[in-house]
Design an enzyme around this catalytic site. Structure first.
Site, mmCIF file in Angstrom:
data_model
loop_
_atom_site.group_PDB
_atom_site.id
_atom_site.type_symbol
_atom_site.label_atom_id
_atom_site.label_comp_id
_atom_site.label_asym_id
_atom_site.label_seq_id
_atom_site.Cartn_x
_atom_site.Cartn_y
_atom_site.Cartn_z
ATOM 1 N N GLY A 142 0.776 -1.232 0.000
ATOM 2 C CA GLY A 142 0.000 0.000 0.000
ATOM 3 C C GLY A 142 0.806 1.280 0.000
ATOM 4 O O GLY A 142 0.237 2.365 0.116
ATOM 5 N N PRO A 191 4.536 -4.946 -1.129
ATOM 6 C CA PRO A 191 4.397 -3.753 -1.971
ATOM 7 C C PRO A 191 4.165 -4.112 -3.447
ATOM 8 O O PRO A 191 4.771 -5.043 -3.961
ATOM 9 C CB PRO A 191 5.748 -3.052 -1.809
ATOM 10 C CG PRO A 191 6.708 -4.155 -1.512
ATOM 11 C CD PRO A 191 5.937 -5.204 -0.767
ATOM 12 N N GLY A 192 3.283 -3.387 -4.082
ATOM 13 C CA GLY A 192 3.073 -3.550 -5.523
ATOM 14 C C GLY A 192 3.387 -2.243 -6.228
ATOM 15 O O GLY A 192 4.420 -2.073 -6.879
ATOM 16 N N ARG A 193 2.478 -1.284 -6.053
ATOM 17 C CA ARG A 193 2.585 0.008 -6.712
ATOM 18 C C ARG A 193 3.965 0.667 -6.545
ATOM 19 O O ARG A 193 4.532 1.188 -7.507
ATOM 20 C CB ARG A 193 1.514 0.939 -6.143
ATOM 21 C CG ARG A 193 1.417 2.288 -6.833
ATOM 22 C CD ARG A 193 0.507 3.242 -6.034
ATOM 23 N NE ARG A 193 -0.730 2.619 -5.621
ATOM 24 C CZ ARG A 193 -1.860 2.626 -6.329
ATOM 25 N NH1 ARG A 193 -1.893 3.247 -7.489
ATOM 26 N NH2 ARG A 193 -2.939 2.019 -5.879
ATOM 27 N N ARG A 220 -7.109 3.812 -14.749
ATOM 28 C CA ARG A 220 -7.113 4.491 -13.447
ATOM 29 C C ARG A 220 -7.805 5.851 -13.454
ATOM 30 O O ARG A 220 -8.579 6.142 -12.531
ATOM 31 C CB ARG A 220 -5.689 4.604 -12.889
ATOM 32 C CG ARG A 220 -5.021 3.246 -12.636
ATOM 33 C CD ARG A 220 -3.697 3.371 -11.913
ATOM 34 N NE ARG A 220 -3.889 3.831 -10.560
ATOM 35 C CZ ARG A 220 -3.671 5.061 -10.124
ATOM 36 N NH1 ARG A 220 -3.182 5.981 -10.939
ATOM 37 N NH2 ARG A 220 -3.907 5.382 -8.890
ATOM 38 N N TYR A 267 -10.811 5.801 -10.847
ATOM 39 C CA TYR A 267 -10.604 6.455 -9.548
ATOM 40 C C TYR A 267 -10.488 7.971 -9.662
ATOM 41 O O TYR A 267 -10.222 8.633 -8.658
ATOM 42 C CB TYR A 267 -9.282 5.994 -8.916
ATOM 43 C CG TYR A 267 -9.030 4.521 -8.796
ATOM 44 C CD1 TYR A 267 -9.842 3.719 -8.002
ATOM 45 C CD2 TYR A 267 -7.938 3.937 -9.435
ATOM 46 C CE1 TYR A 267 -9.574 2.364 -7.859
ATOM 47 C CE2 TYR A 267 -7.658 2.587 -9.293
ATOM 48 C CZ TYR A 267 -8.492 1.812 -8.500
ATOM 49 O OH TYR A 267 -8.206 0.488 -8.359
ATOM 50 N N CYS A 286 -15.759 5.054 -26.685
ATOM 51 C CA CYS A 286 -17.075 5.690 -26.648
ATOM 52 C C CYS A 286 -17.634 5.736 -25.233
ATOM 53 O O CYS A 286 -18.588 5.039 -24.901
ATOM 54 C CB CYS A 286 -18.018 4.959 -27.586
ATOM 55 S SG CYS A 286 -17.367 4.975 -29.256
ATOM 56 N N GLU A 287 -17.006 6.509 -24.385
ATOM 57 C CA GLU A 287 -17.442 6.753 -23.006
ATOM 58 C C GLU A 287 -16.989 8.159 -22.651
ATOM 59 O O GLU A 287 -15.858 8.540 -22.958
ATOM 60 C CB GLU A 287 -16.749 5.803 -22.011
ATOM 61 C CG GLU A 287 -17.037 4.340 -22.167
ATOM 62 C CD GLU A 287 -18.438 3.937 -21.714
ATOM 63 O OE1 GLU A 287 -19.080 4.707 -20.972
ATOM 64 O OE2 GLU A 287 -18.875 2.858 -22.131
ATOM 65 N N TYR A 329 -0.956 -1.089 -12.029
ATOM 66 C CA TYR A 329 -2.391 -1.044 -12.289
ATOM 67 C C TYR A 329 -2.694 -0.347 -13.619
ATOM 68 O O TYR A 329 -3.721 0.294 -13.783
ATOM 69 C CB TYR A 329 -3.144 -0.385 -11.108
ATOM 70 C CG TYR A 329 -2.812 -1.061 -9.792
ATOM 71 C CD1 TYR A 329 -3.281 -2.336 -9.522
ATOM 72 C CD2 TYR A 329 -1.968 -0.453 -8.854
ATOM 73 C CE1 TYR A 329 -2.941 -2.989 -8.349
ATOM 74 C CE2 TYR A 329 -1.627 -1.108 -7.670
ATOM 75 C CZ TYR A 329 -2.118 -2.370 -7.426
ATOM 76 O OH TYR A 329 -1.765 -3.014 -6.264
HETATM 77 C C1 LIG Z 1 -3.272 -4.985 -3.683
HETATM 78 C C2 LIG Z 1 -2.616 -5.612 -2.511
HETATM 79 C C3 LIG Z 1 -1.289 -5.316 -2.207
HETATM 80 C C4 LIG Z 1 -0.466 -4.310 -2.976
HETATM 81 O O1 LIG Z 1 -0.918 -3.005 -2.816
HETATM 82 P P1 LIG Z 1 -0.029 -1.793 -3.400
HETATM 83 O O2 LIG Z 1 -0.839 -0.610 -3.078
HETATM 84 O O3 LIG Z 1 0.100 -2.015 -4.866
HETATM 85 O O4 LIG Z 1 1.269 -1.833 -2.695
HETATM 86 C C5 LIG Z 1 -0.717 -5.988 -1.150
HETATM 87 N N1 LIG Z 1 -1.406 -6.894 -0.426
HETATM 88 C C6 LIG Z 1 -2.693 -7.191 -0.685
HETATM 89 C C7 LIG Z 1 -3.402 -8.191 0.140
HETATM 90 C C8 LIG Z 1 -3.339 -6.563 -1.741
HETATM 91 O O5 LIG Z 1 -4.620 -6.851 -1.996
#
Ligand SMILES: *Cc1c(COP(=O)(O)O)cnc(C)c1O
Length: 420
Positions: free
Chosen positions: A239, A274-276, A312, A316, A343-344, A371
């Protein structure tokens, strides 16, 4: 994105000119920097160096095999949310024993596949899920490693669509039910309880809620220890926010170092998801201007990318910086809404942007590595774009643009469709 530089008026990634990438691979096109992905991962990994840890990249942010391969080579673990993501991790050469499986709705088939692969841990989100996992593990003659995802009821103070740690949310086991859930898990013969976790939301800029969640998790871990159920690992989720516009992103290395210090003698392995923060800043979407529509109340730049490739902003209301790749030509900047061909009315990539452009100009939509492609669709029968990984002087086509025929090749006309 420090690997992004303007050289002689042209935007480059790791020194590779983006005009030449657009010419070679066409537009729209996602471009990622391998060095940026590696650098972001190391902020976490090196920050936690003082304690046992595993940084599990959240695959859903960007699941391209080359991205997974890049991270696997650095020793990353993976946080998955589906059987499909497990298959991707394995196809990229990732180790099953570094995979943790999150998500509220794991199917029986997904559980079986993950048990057979031998994943590190299931992050279980409800008591019925415990029962299902116990039954499936029993039938396979295995014991499933589990961690419970606790909903710590803290406000991540982020966008409501990406906030997951509040009581009214579908994710996790309520904090006040946690002890009961652990007792239940401990009573089931085919489960092995090894961890405790939480994940409170996404695009978190202020780390205070993360600290609050950690305190809740630690408190619970201590009550578990008092009952002889001390967890082996604490998983604090992902997150971590990034800078899209003028946000101040958290200092990841500093946060991880403080975490390592706080937990140095607690005797847990620490996991993060972490992803984002790993892939977001490392990627961009290249798009070309098709038309300028100047005869309306607003000025529109119609580009060849859309909400189908980058959802996105439509989903959002997210902001992505949009910049000209080449500073040459096109005169003084004027204000445009940058829109796609779909077309939106929500097919808007940016509003009121100052750009010096003309038809044919190349634009880069920044911080689109997370994402972006992972959420792309074929809406309006648009092919999903190519993905390119810049690796030093090389530009690798890590996924070619789809072909139109492939989009409907498995569909049938009525007389060709088998009746079942
Ligand atoms: C989506 C998610 C993440 C990654 O979130 P980021 O905001 O991309 O870091 C980590 N853990 C869980 C369980 C998630 O659903």
């Amino acid at each position: 994105m420090s690997f992004l530089q303007r050289i002689g008026g042209e935007l480059t990634l790791e020194g590779v000119g983006l005009e030449s990438i657009a010419e070679r691979f066409g537009t729209p096109c996602y471009v990622y920097s391998r060095a940026a992905i590696e650098g972001a991962y190391r902020e976490f990994d090196e920050g936690l160096a003082g304690i046992p840890h595993l940084v599990c990249y959240a695959v859903k942010a960007n699941s391209n095999l080359a991205v997974l391969d890049t991270l696997r080579r650095l020793g990353a673990g993976f946080d998955i949310v589906s059987g499909g993501e497990l298959a991707r991790v394995l196809a990229a050469g990732g180790r099953a024993d570094r995979v943790i499986f999150s998500g509220v709705g794991k199917s029986r088939g997904e559980m079986r596949a993950a048990l057979e692969a031998g994943i590190r841990c299931f992050n279980v989100e409800s008591e019925p899920e415990l029962e299902r996992l116990d039954a499936i593990a029993g039938a396979l003659g295995k014991r499933a490693p589990v961690s419970l995802r606790i909903n710590p009821d803290v406000d991540a103070r982020t966008h409501p669509y990406i906030s997951t740690g509040l009581a009214g949310n579908k994710f996790g086991i309520p904090h006040d039910r946690a002890l009961a859930a652990y007792l239940k898990a401990a009573s089931l013969p085919n489960l092995r309880v090894i961890g405790i976790g939480c994940h409170i939301g996404s695009q978190i800029l202020d780390t205070a809620p993360l600290d609050e969640a950690l305190d809740r998790v630690l408190e619970l871990a201590q009550s578990l220890a008092a009952q002889g159920m001390k967890p082996e690992h604490l998983d604090l989720g992902g997150g971590f926010g990034i800078r899209y516009r003028d946000e101040v992103a958290p200092d990841i290395r500093g946060y991880c170092e403080a975490l390592a210090k706080k937990l140095s003698s607690a005797g847990y392995q620490v996991m993060l998801e972490p992803g984002r923060a790993i892939v977001g800043p490392a990627g961009m979407l290249l798009t070309r201007v098709e038309y300028l529509k100047l005869d309306k109340a607003k000025r529109f730049a119609v580009v060849d990318a859309s909400m189908s490739e980058l959802m996105r902003p439509a989903l959002y209301g997210s902001y992505h910086e949009i910049v000209e790749v080449s500073e040459r030509g096109a005169g003084a900047p004027q204000r445009f809404d940058v829109v796609g061909p779909v077309c939106e009315s929500t097919d808007v990539l940016g509003t009121d942007r100052a750009l010096a452009i003309e038809p044919g100009s190349l634009l880069a939509i920044l911080s689109a590595g997370a994402y972006g492609m992972a959420m792309a669709s074929n809406y309006n029968t648009r092919v999903r774009p190519a993905e390119v990984l810049v690796d030093g002087a090389r530009a690798l086509e890590v996924r070619p643009r789809e072909t139109i025929e492939s989009l409907f090749s498995s569909e049938k006309r009525i007389d060709d469709a088998p009746a079942r």
